[in-house]
Structure formats: structure tokens, C-alpha cells
Enzyme design. Structure first.
Site, PDB file in Angstrom:
ATOM      1  N   LYS B  79       9.724 -27.779  91.378  1.00  0.00           N
ATOM      2  CA  LYS B  79      10.876 -27.310  92.143  1.00  0.00           C
ATOM      3  C   LYS B  79      11.010 -28.207  93.375  1.00  0.00           C
ATOM      4  CE  LYS B  79      12.699 -23.055  94.302  1.00  0.00           C
ATOM      5  NZ  LYS B  79      12.429 -21.624  94.579  1.00  0.00           N
ATOM      6  N   SER B 154      15.999 -18.394  93.042  1.00  0.00           N
ATOM      7  CA  SER B 154      16.352 -19.743  93.445  1.00  0.00           C
ATOM      8  C   SER B 154      15.717 -20.839  92.590  1.00  0.00           C
ATOM      9  CB  SER B 154      15.938 -19.962  94.887  1.00  0.00           C
ATOM     10  OG  SER B 154      14.521 -19.913  95.012  1.00  0.00           O
ATOM     11  N   SER B 178      12.419 -15.191  93.052  1.00  0.00           N
ATOM     12  CA  SER B 178      12.938 -16.516  92.696  1.00  0.00           C
ATOM     13  C   SER B 178      12.225 -17.219  91.545  1.00  0.00           C
ATOM     14  CB  SER B 178      12.927 -17.426  93.920  1.00  0.00           C
ATOM     15  OG  SER B 178      14.007 -17.109  94.756  1.00  0.00           O
TER      16      SER B 178
END
Lengths: 479, 488
Positions: B79, B154, B178
Site C-alpha cells: 500500500k 482505504s 481499511s
């Protein structure tokens, strides 16, 4: 100060702790490096970095707390103080708000009239220093040096207990003395290791409530502190006496102009939006830790002074002067242990030694004559090897580095006191023969002339003669 | 060949590499090709092709010379919230579009040490604030199962990349759901470990007391492998735990007999009927494996979202103050003075959601409001923790939904912040309490994946992973892959 107004002063003193590395990063705290060479990723506030507390700060803060008789928080927490400023890399300062490490306590200050006064301390908390903004050499822009960012600070907040600039300075000096004694800080004020914010207000004498105060920030010498406060008192009094109101504001002292002026506000609002620092866990300070710190604490200045007067019969003045500086006191104590003579040691330390240091503008730690060597000089006076006068020559010789020990210098320079009457008699006879007129006067009853003869003989022997012996011999020849 | 090797699970790929069936370079190149052909999904912000091939070659050489690093040659994606040395690390923000990290986060360096190949950095909601991946400076990520739908957020890029076989596995972070919510939306397995299990060093902070990194992969055993090489105490993160990390792969095989699982009544309110049916089936599968079920109550669940939307914004309002245009990141053109520099650098580069949360957080912390908001939210947080403590006195684990329903359409909730925030209603409690929680694929609705969530007690990652793994031994939801992902 006019009789009408009373000054009220409280100080916030920021003390840089003498740790090798910063409070939340491993970067060095050494002073004077090239800009931004001692700023790690943490100090720069890079994305993703986290603070880790340097545990060396806790014993320092705790020892200060114990020295002022404060409560030590069993649980100590860090908070974030939010404001934007270019030299504050994260946009918040990690400090302690609700649960500071040191709460309460007090120190006694000595005033010029010989009295003492107790100044209460509200709290002392740990926090990180900011960087520096550099306004020169950047042509309308500002340079940022983050070497200082993250240097550990102990902020010591006093109660508004001081009533004059002199008291404020005496208090600041006492704190300075204490933190250097405890090795909490190197106390180097020129390098910013101790900086004062002075909260000053005026009120009509006899009034209970405080007047509006101003805060003069970042004063880094005792002299400037005194000047800044005096200037602020005059300024406020003039405002008040002309019917005006003092604005509550932050001010800056300009030593070149000897005035304070309003500081450009760090931000428009003063709401710092404190909240607990989520990156750091609360610190537990248990009784055992506090006891370990207590056991390792050095003797404090007041205790030393008392010991000097009671055990060693030093005068109050000598004891106060010598104990005021840890380096001086340590030197003195070494001297005493080498000579077993506190009185003579005190005379030398506060006399010849301090005078020489002051002339050369040296700190006691830089003295070319070690305590061991001074001790040797004193021992040689006591055992009659040299006279007090020759001792000064030996001291001067060692100061100039002419020998590595007092004994070596005495030997090489041939300064051993002549106490052998066979050696002295020819000299005495010569002086008597050379000065018939004085001999006549002496024998006519002007016995004061004995000093003249002794002086001549000492001069002739280059000071090496034992003065008492010369005295006796001259007397026996002339009488 | 190349298509089939990217479809293998991480665990299978490790066996294949060891057996010499293909090289890390072949595997890496296969992924890079797939990434290039699937650019419409927009899963990656940065693809580190050259670097990936270099490290794949190195991994092959190491394997040839007898090196047996545990994840040697496995291509994964990070990420874009994890700092990786020499690689752009943007956190999905224009603010950090020019930021190349000078250092590795602990997650990146530990996985590097374990031998992984980093394919690149995945798309995400800006600074991890969002539940749909629409709040990224780099544009929305599309759900591989249906390109008109969101992948969740997210960690939407990581979830989409795993689902579309654009990496073997990925790292994610979870502050309010997330990892789990996008895992559920994309039909993959994702674990948010106990707060403090994985170091936060080098992980760009959103809400420090809630942020936690975790693995996102096809299956529980892939997650276990990854977590084993992410977890552990780190002296650079004071909040990382001293509890010993485990080999999470070694504990997967024991059966579930005697395992006590709670169904939280408050979690079942408000889920759609399809989700309720799926959870019932999940329960039956787990019962068949030996688990015993009972009802438990977490009475303060309804307070979790309001508390979260005070605490997280409060922390983010301070965490994002460092982005001021002074030392790194975006700086506005020709600032007139300091205030102008601050104002324009921040307002020109932060997106709407980030600005919203900074404003909310600054407000909640301000004088006169602190007690009513921040302090009260912290009190609620303690109550929620207590609810879980009481529940875990009688059960080992809690089963519930991950999300109220399947992935919603792109743009659907963009103008309704509250509806967007309610996406996290089942996931947020675990963050507030600091508990480990996993989402695993457990069914479909409208041909879209639905996730089931397992919440465990502190440091019970091994137990959660074992339960999910056992479940995945008797079901195949985790094996289903999106077809082509075209518009339905």
C-alpha cells in the site's frame, strides 16, 4: 520602583538536558555543528517516523524534582501542543501538559541584604526543543536549522513569587546552580542551555489580584534578564501611570537596544489544542527508580555550604562562594584532602586561584594549576620548605606551565627555603656591615628597623630565607 | 503458463519456486504484464518494474545458491502508505506526489529480509481516509468484480490487486476497517492484527492510536505467511508490543472442536438479508468443523462510529500538520509570506475528505470543546473495550459481517459522508478496542463478494487465522476470482 506599584514576576526556565542524543531520536545534541547535519528523519518530521523516548531524560528530571522537594509523578504522560511554525517540523511539539514529571517544590534564594526567600515551583516538565530560524544570508527568505529540534528540555515553571528583577535573577541563578550541580544540564548559557521567559506584571501595592502580565521570551543571560525585566517594569509603569492598560502579549528583549518589543505572534490563535501523544505510552516512575536516583544524587550547594562552615570552620562568605560552583567546590575539596588544611586551601582557592582564573577568563575546569598541585604548594608552605611569598612564585610558575609539579618547580628553580644558620649568617653579617647608619638608629631604640634588615636579607637570598629565622638571627646580632 | 502462475496462491508459488517450476523473474514478469494490461483497474500508483525484475533476478540467484529466505522471490505489492527507500511514497495525496522516501518502513524492510519482490505501491484513499478509494489523488480504483463498483477503502488498491491477480499478496493498513472492508468487497482475505502487533515505523500516520498494518491475500494461510514476516516488536515504535510474535503458519491445521464463537446481536441489526443468510451459512460451516456458537452483546456498538469520527480526525489533524510545504512535499507557487505558504500549500494539495477530517479534528480538540468531544469519545472507547472484555470472558471469537452489503457503485456515496462512514460500522469497534479481526470471503450477493468477519481477543491472530483456514478447507469462496470485471 515607586512606592505605589508592586512588581510580580514568575519565570519559565527552559533547561537543555545534557544527554548525548535527542529526546525522541538518536541524533546527537552536540552544539555548533553545520546546519541540519544533526537532524535525523525523526527530527525532520518525515512522513511515517515515530518518536521513542530517550530514557536518559528521566533520572535528570527526577533528580531535579527531588532536589527541590517536589512530587514525582508516578505516571508521566506526553502530549502534543499544536502550532505551525517553520522551525517546528511536525507542526506540534511533544511536551507534558496534564501529567508532568515534577510537581511542586521550591528553592531558597539568597538576597543581597543577606536574607533568604523561598520561591515556589509550580511544575517542571519534559519537552522537545524546536529548531532555529535563520534570518541572515537568505535574502528575504528564512533558513531553517533543525539541529536543535528535539533537544531535550526541562521547563521549570515558578509561581509568581518574585517581586523585583534582582529576585528574578537570584532565582534564575539558583536554578542554574542546581541544574549544573545535578548534571541535569551543562548550564552553558551562551549556547542556549538555559533560557528564561519572564512573566511580569504590576499591581498597586496592597492589591490582591494580579495585573495584566506580559511574557518576555528567550532571555539567555542573567544580565539580559535583569535588564529586560527592569525595562518591562518601567514600560508597564509608564502605561499604567498615564491611565493606559497593559496588553497581554508575548514580547522579545533586544539587548542591543535594551528594550522589549512585541513579538510577531506565532499564530493568530493561542489555542494549542493539547491532546495525549498517541505515539508514546505513559511512563511509569516507580519508588525504586526514584530511590536509585536519590542514592546517586550529589551533595547540593546548601548542604555543602553548611558542611564547610560547620566541619571546616570556613566563613559564611568563603563557604558560600566556594560552594556556589560545583567545579570550584570539587577543586577545593581535593585541595583540602591533599593538605588537611581547609582554611589555607580556602584562602588560596578564593584568593590567588580565582584571581588568576578571572584574569585569564578561564573556568575552574580549565585551570592550568591542578588541585593536586595547589595542594602540594600548600603542603610545602606548611612543612617550611617554602615561604608564603615563594609559594606565589611557584603558583605562577605552574600556571605558566614551567613544571609539572610544585616539587619539581621548587627543586629546579632552587627555591627551597634556607633555614641553615651557617648559610644565613654571612649574608646577615654583610647586610649589617653595609648599613651602619641603620644599625646605629636601631640600637638607639628604633626597633622598627628590624623589618628593614629582614627585608634586605630576604632580598639578598632571593626570598629563600626562612623569614622567622632571619628575624631571630638579626635580633640576636643587633641586640 | 504466465496466466496460470499468477493465479496460484502465495503458498503454492513458494512450493513451485522451490521446485524450480518457474523462476521469480518469470513470476514477476507475468505480474508486471498483467498489471500493464489491467491499468483500467488503477490498482497501482507506482509500478517498480525495473527494481522488481532486479530483485527477482537476485532472488533467483539466491535460491540457486541455496538461500532459503522464507518468502524468497514472491512478488507482492505495498500500500502506498509504507515508506520504501528510493520509491515514491504518496499516501494517495498530491501533497506527497513528489516525495521519494529516503528510508524503509519496518514492514517493507522485514518483508524485504524475508525475500519478497516489491512490484510497486498500490492506490489508496488519500492518507487512508475513505471507504471507497474514490478519495485518491490518483483517481478511483475499480472493483475487479465489477468496474462500476468501488473496491472499498482505504486499502482499495491492495485489495483490487490481490483480487485481480496483480500481485501474489499485498500489505494494507486498517484504521477503521481499511483492510477488512476492501477485502470483503473484493473477495479476498485480510487481517487487521492487534494494535501493536506490527510496527508502525515508516507507515504514514493517519490516526496513530488506531492505525495497524496487516496482510491482504487470497487465503488465510497466505495471510499467515505474510504476517509471520511483518509482526514483532520494533524499538522504533514505542507502541509496538513486546508480546512474542508467532509462526502463524504452523498453527493453522488443528481443528476447531471446542472453539467458542459468539454472534453479536448488535452486529446483526441493519445487515441486508443476503448478508444475514451468508453469515448463517458461515455459522453452519464452522459448527460442522466443531465450533460452538452462542449469542453475545456489545451494547455500545452504536457509539463506535461517532467516537471514531472524533478520535481519528483529532489525531489526523496533528499528524498531517507536518505537511506544511516547508521541508518536503507540495509547495505552492510563489508564496507571498509564511501564512500564504501554509495556506496554499495545504489547500491546493489536500483533497476534500482530508480537509474535512482536519477541520473536524481541530474543532474537537479546541478549547471549550475538548471535554464534550475528544474526552467523551475516549470514554466511549473505554466502554467499547469493556464490552469486548466481557464478551471474551465467555467466547473465544466473534463472528459477524464485515460490511452491511456488497460493494456499492462508484459515486454512489460520494456526496453522503454519513452513508460512507456507516460502511465501517462493523469494523470500527475492533480498531477502537485494538483487537485483531479478519475478513474472509463467505458468499456473494449480486455476483459480488460478501465478507464474514472474525474478531478475536488480543494477540489471538493465530487462532483467527486457524479458524479462517479451517473454514477455507471446506468452502471455496476464497478461490473464486472475478471473471473479466466488465460492467455487469
Amino acid at each position: 520602583m515607586s512606592a505605589q506599584w508592586e512588581t510580580v514576576i514568575g519565570l519559565e526556565i527552559h533547561v537543555q538536558l545534557s544527554t548525548d542524543s535527542k529526546i525522541f531520536s538518536g541524533a546527537s545534541t552536540a552544539f555548533g555543528a553545520q546546519p541540519n547535519t544533526q537532524a535525523s528523519a525523526v527530527d525532520l518530521g518525515l512522513p511515517g517516523v515515530l518518536p521513542v523516548v530517550n530514557e536518559a531524560v528521566f533520572p535528570k528530571a527526577v533528580s531535579f524534582g527531588l532536589a527541590i522537594g517536589a512530587d514525582i509523578g508516578q505516571r508521566s504522560c506526553f502530549d502534543r501542543k499544536n502550532y505551525f511554525y517553520p522551525d517546528l517540523p511536525k507542526g506540534y511539539q511533544i511536551t507534558q501538559m496534564d501529567e508532568p514529571i515534577v510537581m511542586g517544590g521550591s528553592v531558597d534564594i539568597n538576597l543581597k541584604d543577606g536574607s533568604t526567600k523561598t520561591i515556589r515551583i509550580t511544575r517542571a516538565h519534559l519537552e522537545e526543543d524546536a529548531g532555529k530560524s535563520l534570518h541572515e544570508d537568505f535574502h528575504g527568505m528564512t533558513g531553517i536549522d533543525l539541529n536543535r529540534a528535539g533537544t531535550p528540555l526541562l521547563e521549570i515553571v515558578s509561581e509568581p513569587d518574585m517581586r523585583s528583577a534582582e529576585e528574578a535573577v537570584a532565582y534564575a541563578r539558583t536554578i542554574h546552580q542546581l541544574v549544573t550541580y545535578l548534571s541535569v544540564s551543562d548550564g552553558n548559557m551562551a549556547e542556549g542551555s538555559l533560557r528564561c521567559d519572564a512573566n511580569v506584571s504590576l499591581r498597586k501595592r496592597g492589591e490582591e489580584t494580579y495585573g495584566t502580565r506580559t511574557e518576555t521570551k528567550n532571555v539567555n543571560s542573567f544580565r539580559f534578564l535583569e535588564q529586560a525585566i527592569k525595562h518591562e517594569i518601567t514600560r508597564q509603569r509608564e502605561i499604567l501611570e498615564s491611565g493606559g492598560r497593559v496588553a497581554q502579549e508575548t514580547r522579545l528583549y533586544d539587548p542591543d537596544k535594551n528594550e522589549t518589543r512585541p513579538m510577531r505572534s506565532k499564530e493568530t490563535a493561542t489555542d494549542y489544542r493539547y491532546f495525549p501523544e498517541p505515539d508514546l505510552l505513559p511512563v511509569t516512575i516507580d519508588e525504586a527508580f526514584i530511590n536509585r536516583v536519590r542514592d546517586r544524587m550529589p551533595e547540593l550547594p546548601g548542604q555543602k555550604k553548611q558542611r564547610y562552615t560547620e566541619m571546616w570552620q570556613l566563613s559564611d562568605e568563603d563557604a558560600g562562594l566556594i560552594s556556589s560552583d560545583l567545579g570550584l567546590a570539587t577543586y577545593f575539596e581535593e585541595c583540602v584532602s591533599a593538605t588537611d588544611d581547609p582554611t589555607l586551601s580556602a584562602n588560596w582557592v578564593r584568593g590567588d586561584l580565582l584571581a588568576a582564573l578571572n584574569r585569564a577568563e578561564l573556568a575552574i575546569e580549565e585551570s592550568p594549576v591542578s588541585a593536586e598541585n595547589l595542594g602540594q604548594i600548600i603542603r610545602r608552605i606548611k612543612d617550611g620548605t617554602i615561604s608564603g611569598k615563594i609559594a606565589k612564585t611557584v603558583f605562577a610558575g605552574l600556571w605558566e606551565g614551567k613544571a609539572s609539579s610544585a616539587d619539581e618547580y621548587i627543586e629546579v628553580e632552587g627555591l627551597i627555603q634556607v633555614s641553615d644558620s651557617d648559610a644565613l649568617e654571612p649574608v646577615i653579617d654583610k647586610i649589617i656591615a653595609d648599613n651602619p647608619k641603620q644599625v646605629e638608629q636601631y640600637q638607639a631604640g628604633k626597633t622598627k628597623l628590624l623589618g628593614f634588615f629582614v627585608g634586605q636579607i630576604m632580598k639578598e637570598t632571593g626570598g629563600k630565607a626562612n623569614p622567622q629565622q632571619v628575624n631571630d638571627l638579626v635580633k640576636s646580632k643587633l641586640d | 503458463m504466465s496466466d496460470s502462475i499468477t493465479e496460484r496462491s502465495l503458498t503454492e508459488q513458494l512450493r513451485d519456486l522451490e521446485a524450480g517450476q518457474y523462476s521469480s523473474r518469470e513470476l514477476t514478469e507475468a505480474y508486471l504484464q498483467k498489471i500493464a494490461s489491467a491499468s483500467d483497474i488503477n490498482a497501482y500508483i507506482t509500478v517498480s518494474s525495473e527494481q522488481a525484475i532486479e530483485s527477482a533476478d537476485l532472488a533467483d540467484q539466491r535460491r540457486a545458491s541455496g538461500d532459503s529466505a522464507p518468502l524468497l522471490g514472491i512478488p507482492i505489492a505495498h500500500k502506498d502508505i509504507f515508506c520504501e527507500k528510493g520509491v515514491k511514497t504518496s499516501a494517495g495525496s498530491k501533497m506527497l506526489d513528489n516525495f521519494v522516501s529516503p528510508y524503509d518502513s519496518t514492514v517493507v524492510s522485514k518483508l524485504k529480509e524475508a525475500g519478497v519482490v516489491s512490484l510497486g505501491k498500490t492506490n489508496m484513499d488519500e492518507f487512508a481516509m475513505g471507504s471507497s478509494n474514490e478519495a485518491s489523488f490518483y483517481g478511483p480504483v475499480r472493483n475487479p468484480w465489477n468496474h462500476d463498483r468501488v473496491p472499498g477503502g482505504s486499502s482499495g488498491g491492495s485489495a483490487a490487486a490481490v483480487a485481480a491477480s496483480l500481485c501474489s499478496a499485498a500489505t494494507g493498513t486498517d484504521t477503521g476497517g481499511s483492510i477488512r472492508q476492501p477485502a470483503a468487497f473484493c473477495g479476498i482475505t485480510g487481517l487487521k492484527p492487534t494494535y501493536g502487533r506490527v510496527s508502525r515505523w515508516g507507515m504514514i500516520a493517519y490516526a496513530s492510536s488506531l492505525d495497524q498494518a496487516g496482510p491482504m491475500a487470497r487465503s488465510a494461510d497466505d495471510c499467515a505467511l505474510l504476517l509471520t514476516h511483518m509482526a514483532g516488536q520494533d524499538h522504533r515504535d514505542s507502541t509496538s508490543s513486546s508480546v512474542e510474535a508467532e509462526d502463524y503458519s504452523s498453527a493453522l491445521t488443528s481443528d476447531l472442536s471446542g472453539l467458542k464463537i459468539g454472534i453479536c446481536t448488535e452486529f446483526m441489526d441493519g445487515v441486508d438479508s443476503a448478508v444475514a443468510d451468508i453469515l448463517d451459512q458461515t455459522r453452519q460451516s464452522l459448527e460442522a468443523l466443531g465450533a460452538n456458537f452462542s449469542e453475545i452483546s456489545l451494547p455500545n456498538t452504536h457509539l463506535a462510529i461517532p467516537a471514531y469520527y472524533i478520535i481519528a480526525p483529532a489525531e489526523c489533524s496533528a499528524n498531517l500538520s507536518r505537511y506544511d510545504g516547508v521541508r518536503f512535499g507540495y509547495r505552492c507557487e510563489g508564496p507571498e509570506n509564511l501564512e500564504d505558504l501554509y495556506k496554499r500549500s495545504r489547500s491546493e494539495s489536500f483533497g476534500r475528505e482530508v480537509k474535512n477530517r482536519i477541520m473536524v479534528g481541530a474543532f474537537a480538540l479546541s478549547a471549550g470543546y475538548y471535554d464534550a468531544y475528544y474526552k467523551k469519545a475516549q470514554q466511549i472507547r473505554r466502554l467499547i473495550k469493556q464490552d469486548f472484555e466481557e464478551a471474551f470472558a465467555s467466547v473465544d471469537m466473534i463472528l459477524g459481517p464485515t460490511t452491511p452489503g456488497p460493494a456499492f457503485a462508484l459515486g454512489d456515496k460520494l456526496d453522503d459522508a454519513k452513508a460512507m462512514y456507516l460502511q465501517d460500522i462493523y469494523t470500527i469497534s475492533a480498531n477502537l478496542a485494538g483487537l485483531p479481526a479478519l475478513s474472509m470471503p463467505a458468499g456473494t450477493e449480486d455476483a459480488m463478494p460478501i465478507g464474514a468477519q472474525l474478531i478475536g481477543n488480543y494477540f489471538q491472530e493465530a487462532n483467527i487465522l486457524r479458524t479462517a483456514h479451517q473454514y477455507q478447507q471446506v468452502t471455496d469462496w476464497h478461490k473464486r476470482r472475478p471473471e473479466k470485471g466488465e460492467t455487469a
